[in-house]
Design a protein around this motif. Structure first.
Motif, short mmCIF file in Angstrom:
data_model
loop_
_atom_site.label_atom_id
_atom_site.label_comp_id
_atom_site.label_asym_id
_atom_site.label_seq_id
_atom_site.Cartn_x
_atom_site.Cartn_y
_atom_site.Cartn_z
N ASN A 197 54.23 20.20 -75.23
CA ASN A 197 53.36 21.51 -74.01
C ASN A 197 51.91 21.63 -75.32
O ASN A 197 51.94 21.57 -76.86
CB ASN A 197 54.70 22.97 -74.44
CG ASN A 197 53.20 23.76 -73.91
OD1 ASN A 197 52.08 23.78 -73.76
ND2 ASN A 197 54.05 24.98 -73.47
N ASP A 198 51.02 21.33 -74.73
CA ASP A 198 49.62 21.71 -75.56
C ASP A 198 49.78 23.17 -76.03
O ASP A 198 49.42 23.23 -77.68
CB ASP A 198 48.43 21.44 -74.92
CG ASP A 198 48.30 20.47 -74.15
OD1 ASP A 198 48.52 19.42 -75.18
OD2 ASP A 198 47.29 19.56 -73.36
N ALA A 199 49.98 23.56 -75.37
CA ALA A 199 49.67 25.13 -76.35
C ALA A 199 50.98 25.33 -77.43
O ALA A 199 50.82 26.06 -78.65
CB ALA A 199 51.03 26.41 -75.52
N TYR A 200 52.36 24.76 -77.51
CA TYR A 200 53.36 24.49 -78.87
C TYR A 200 52.31 23.83 -79.48
O TYR A 200 52.69 24.58 -80.95
CB TYR A 200 54.12 23.97 -78.29
CG TYR A 200 55.20 23.61 -79.38
CD1 TYR A 200 55.95 24.32 -79.74
CD2 TYR A 200 55.08 22.12 -80.17
CE1 TYR A 200 57.02 23.86 -80.63
CE2 TYR A 200 55.73 21.63 -81.11
CZ TYR A 200 56.79 23.00 -81.53
OH TYR A 200 57.49 22.89 -83.15
N PHE A 249 43.46 20.01 -74.94
CA PHE A 249 43.38 20.77 -75.41
C PHE A 249 43.11 21.37 -75.89
O PHE A 249 43.69 22.15 -75.63
CB PHE A 249 43.97 19.66 -76.73
CG PHE A 249 44.85 20.07 -77.95
CD1 PHE A 249 45.46 19.92 -78.62
CD2 PHE A 249 43.03 20.34 -79.36
CE1 PHE A 249 46.14 20.61 -79.78
CE2 PHE A 249 44.23 21.48 -80.21
CZ PHE A 249 45.07 21.38 -80.42
N ASP A 250 41.75 20.94 -75.86
CA ASP A 250 40.54 22.27 -75.80
C ASP A 250 40.48 22.83 -74.87
O ASP A 250 39.90 24.27 -74.86
CB ASP A 250 38.77 21.54 -76.08
CG ASP A 250 37.77 22.33 -76.67
OD1 ASP A 250 38.46 22.73 -77.75
OD2 ASP A 250 36.88 22.19 -76.20
N LYS A 251 41.05 22.84 -73.68
CA LYS A 251 40.58 23.53 -72.52
C LYS A 251 42.00 24.35 -72.98
O LYS A 251 41.35 25.89 -72.55
CB LYS A 251 40.64 22.21 -71.32
CG LYS A 251 40.98 22.88 -70.37
CD LYS A 251 40.68 22.41 -68.54
CE LYS A 251 40.65 23.03 -67.32
NZ LYS A 251 41.17 22.24 -66.25
N VAL A 252 42.81 23.87 -72.71
CA VAL A 252 43.83 25.04 -73.41
C VAL A 252 43.99 25.88 -74.29
O VAL A 252 44.46 26.68 -74.28
CB VAL A 252 45.35 24.55 -73.66
CG1 VAL A 252 46.55 25.14 -73.84
CG2 VAL A 252 45.70 23.06 -72.33
N LEU A 260 38.09 25.85 -84.11
CA LEU A 260 36.94 25.92 -83.34
C LEU A 260 36.30 24.72 -82.36
O LEU A 260 37.09 23.51 -82.33
CB LEU A 260 35.83 26.83 -82.62
CG LEU A 260 36.27 27.92 -82.05
CD1 LEU A 260 35.11 29.36 -82.00
CD2 LEU A 260 37.08 28.18 -80.80
N GLU A 261 36.16 24.09 -84.00
CA GLU A 261 35.12 22.72 -84.27
C GLU A 261 35.66 21.38 -84.28
O GLU A 261 36.19 20.17 -84.03
CB GLU A 261 34.57 22.16 -85.31
CG GLU A 261 32.93 24.03 -85.34
CD GLU A 261 32.25 23.38 -87.07
OE1 GLU A 261 31.35 23.38 -87.22
OE2 GLU A 261 32.75 23.85 -88.62
N ILE A 262 37.30 21.65 -85.04
CA ILE A 262 38.17 20.55 -85.05
C ILE A 262 38.50 20.54 -83.02
O ILE A 262 38.77 19.40 -82.83
CB ILE A 262 39.46 21.37 -85.43
CG1 ILE A 262 39.09 20.69 -87.36
CG2 ILE A 262 40.99 20.36 -85.49
CD1 ILE A 262 39.91 21.72 -88.25
N SER A 263 39.21 21.45 -82.61
CA SER A 263 39.27 21.82 -81.00
C SER A 263 38.84 20.96 -80.65
O SER A 263 38.91 20.01 -80.10
CB SER A 263 40.05 22.33 -80.68
OG SER A 263 40.04 22.78 -79.46
N GLU A 264 37.51 21.48 -80.65
CA GLU A 264 36.50 20.66 -79.47
C GLU A 264 36.07 18.83 -80.11
O GLU A 264 35.93 18.40 -78.89
CB GLU A 264 34.59 21.25 -79.59
CG GLU A 264 33.97 20.78 -79.01
CD GLU A 264 32.21 22.26 -78.95
OE1 GLU A 264 31.73 21.27 -78.28
OE2 GLU A 264 32.61 22.88 -79.42
N ASN A 265 35.63 18.72 -81.30
CA ASN A 265 35.45 17.07 -81.90
C ASN A 265 36.26 16.27 -81.66
O ASN A 265 36.25 15.05 -82.56
CB ASN A 265 34.54 17.41 -83.12
CG ASN A 265 33.64 18.86 -82.75
OD1 ASN A 265 32.47 18.61 -81.56
ND2 ASN A 265 32.67 19.85 -83.67
#
Length: 315
Positions: free
Chosen positions: A154-157, A119-122, A108-113
C-alpha cells in the motif's frame, strides 16, 4: 572535517557523514575508495592503474602491514568507504529533490522528484490540501494498512512511514530539510531520533514465530548472521548469549521490541555483510585473507558484489 553533530542527529557509528561540500559528487567503488576510483576511470581501468589503486588501498587498510587484508581490516576499511558512498548517493538525491535550488528540500519535492509515478499520485490525492499544503493530521494520524485487499503493498502506508521519518528529521519543524536533516531522513537507522521508526523491520524479519519478541534461539541466529567480527563489539556482549542476557532487562527470557531497540543501538552499525561476500568470492586460497593479487584477479567479481557501484557496464 565538519560532520553531522548532535544538533541534527546522533550518529550511531564510528564514521560520520561529511558536510555537503566534502561529500563526493559521484558513487565510487567501495573497496577502492573515491580517489582510487577516479584514477581508475581516468586511466580506463588499465592494469597499471588497477595495480596502483590496490597498492593505495593496502597502504591505508592493511593495519598490520603484512600485505594481506584479514576480515577485520576489510570490514573497517569497507565500512568507512560505505558510509562515504552512502553520503554520495544521498547528495545525488538531495540535488535532484531540490528542484528550486534553495538548498532545502520539502516532502512535496521528495515525493515529486524522488518517488514520482503512482506514489506521488496517491500522496497528492490523499495527503495534500489546496495550495500544496500538507495534511499533517492525516499523515501522522491513523496508520494505513501495510497491504491492500489484494495483498499488494500500500503506497499510503509507505507515505505515512516516510513522512514520520521526515517529520522527526526536520529538527526545527519548518517543513524543509537542510542537508544535515536530509541525511538523517535518508539513513534513519543510524540516528537515535529516527532509529525506533525503522528498527521494527529487523524485528519482523527475524521474529520467526511472529510473537512480537525474540527468544534466545532467534536472537542467536540474528547475532551470528550480522556480527562477523565480535571484537568490534564491547567485550561483555560479543557472545550472543551474553548480549541477550544483558538486553533482557525484565528477565523474562525474551526480548521485547523496546528491549531490542534500546540494547542494540549502535552495536550493529558496521556493514559486515558485503565484506563477508567479498572475502568469500575473492579469497582464492581460502586463508581468510586477501592478497593484492587476489583482489586484482577478482576485480570484476568485486564490482558485482558492490551495492553502490552502478558504472560497471562501462567495463
Amino acid at each position: 572535517s565538519s560532520g553531522i553533530n548532535a544538533e541534527y542527529g546522533v550518529l550511531m557509528s564510528e564514521h560520520s557523514f561529511p558536510s555537503l561540500e566534502e561529500t563526493p559528487d559521484s558513487i565510487f567503488i567501495t573497496l577502492m575508495g573515491y580517489q582510487n576510483t577516479q584514477d581508475l576511470i581516468a586511466k580506463d581501468y588499465s592494469e597499471e592503474a588497477l595495480a596502483a589503486a590496490v597498492e593505495n588501498v593496502f597502504y591505508e587498510a592493511d593495519l598490520d602491514a603484512d600485505s594481506l587484508l584479514d576480515i577485520k581490516e576489510l570490514v573497517l576499511w569497507h565500512d568507512k568507504n560505505d558510509k562515504l558512498n552512502s553520503g554520495a548517493a544521498f547528495k545525488i538525491d538531495f540535488k535532484k529533490a531540490d528542484s528550486n535550488n534553495d538548498g532545502l528540500v520539502s516532502f512535496l519535492e521528495i515525493s515529486e522528484n524522488l518517488m514520482g509515478g503512482s506514489f506521488d499520485k496517491v500522496f497528492r490525492s490523499k495527503y495534500v490540501l489546496k495550495n500544496d499544503e500538507l495534511n499533517r493530521d492525516r499523515l501522522l494520524g491513523k496508520e494505513a494498512e501495510m497491504v491492500d485487499k489484494d495483498g499488494i503493498p500500500n503506497d499510503a502506508y509507505m507515505i505515512q512511514k516516510l513522512y514520520k521519518v521526515f517529520d522527526v528529521a526536520d529538527a526545527n519543524q519548518d517543513g524543509l530539510l537542510t542537508w544535515e536533516e536530509f541525511v538523517v531522513y535518508s539513513d534513519p537507522e543510524s540516528y537515535k531520533e529516527t532509529f525506533d521508526l525503522v528498527s521494527r523491520v529487523n524485528m519482523a524479519n527475524h521474529d520467526k514465530n511472529k510473537d512480537g519478541k525474540f527468544d534466545l534461539r532467534e536472537f542467536d541466529i540474528l547475532h551470528r548472521r550480522i556480527v562477523i567480527i565480535p571484537e568490534l563489539l564491547p567485550e561483555e556482549i560479543r557472545n550472543p548469549k551474553d548480549m541477550f542476557k544483558k538486553c533482557d532487562t525484565d528477565n523474562d527470557r525474551s526480548l521485547s521490541h523496546e528491549e531490542f531497540d534500546e540494547c542494540t543501538k549502535g552495536h550493529f552499525a558496521a556493514n559486515h555483510w558485503e565484506p563477508s561476500i567479498i572475502m568469500k568470492e575473492v579469497d582464492q586460497n581460502n586463508d581468510q585473507r586477501l592478497s593484492k593479487e587476489e583482489i586484482i584477479n577478482s576485480f570484476e567479481d568485486i564490482l558485482e558484489s558492490d551495492f553502490h557501484w552502478e558504472d560497471r557496464d562501462e567495463l
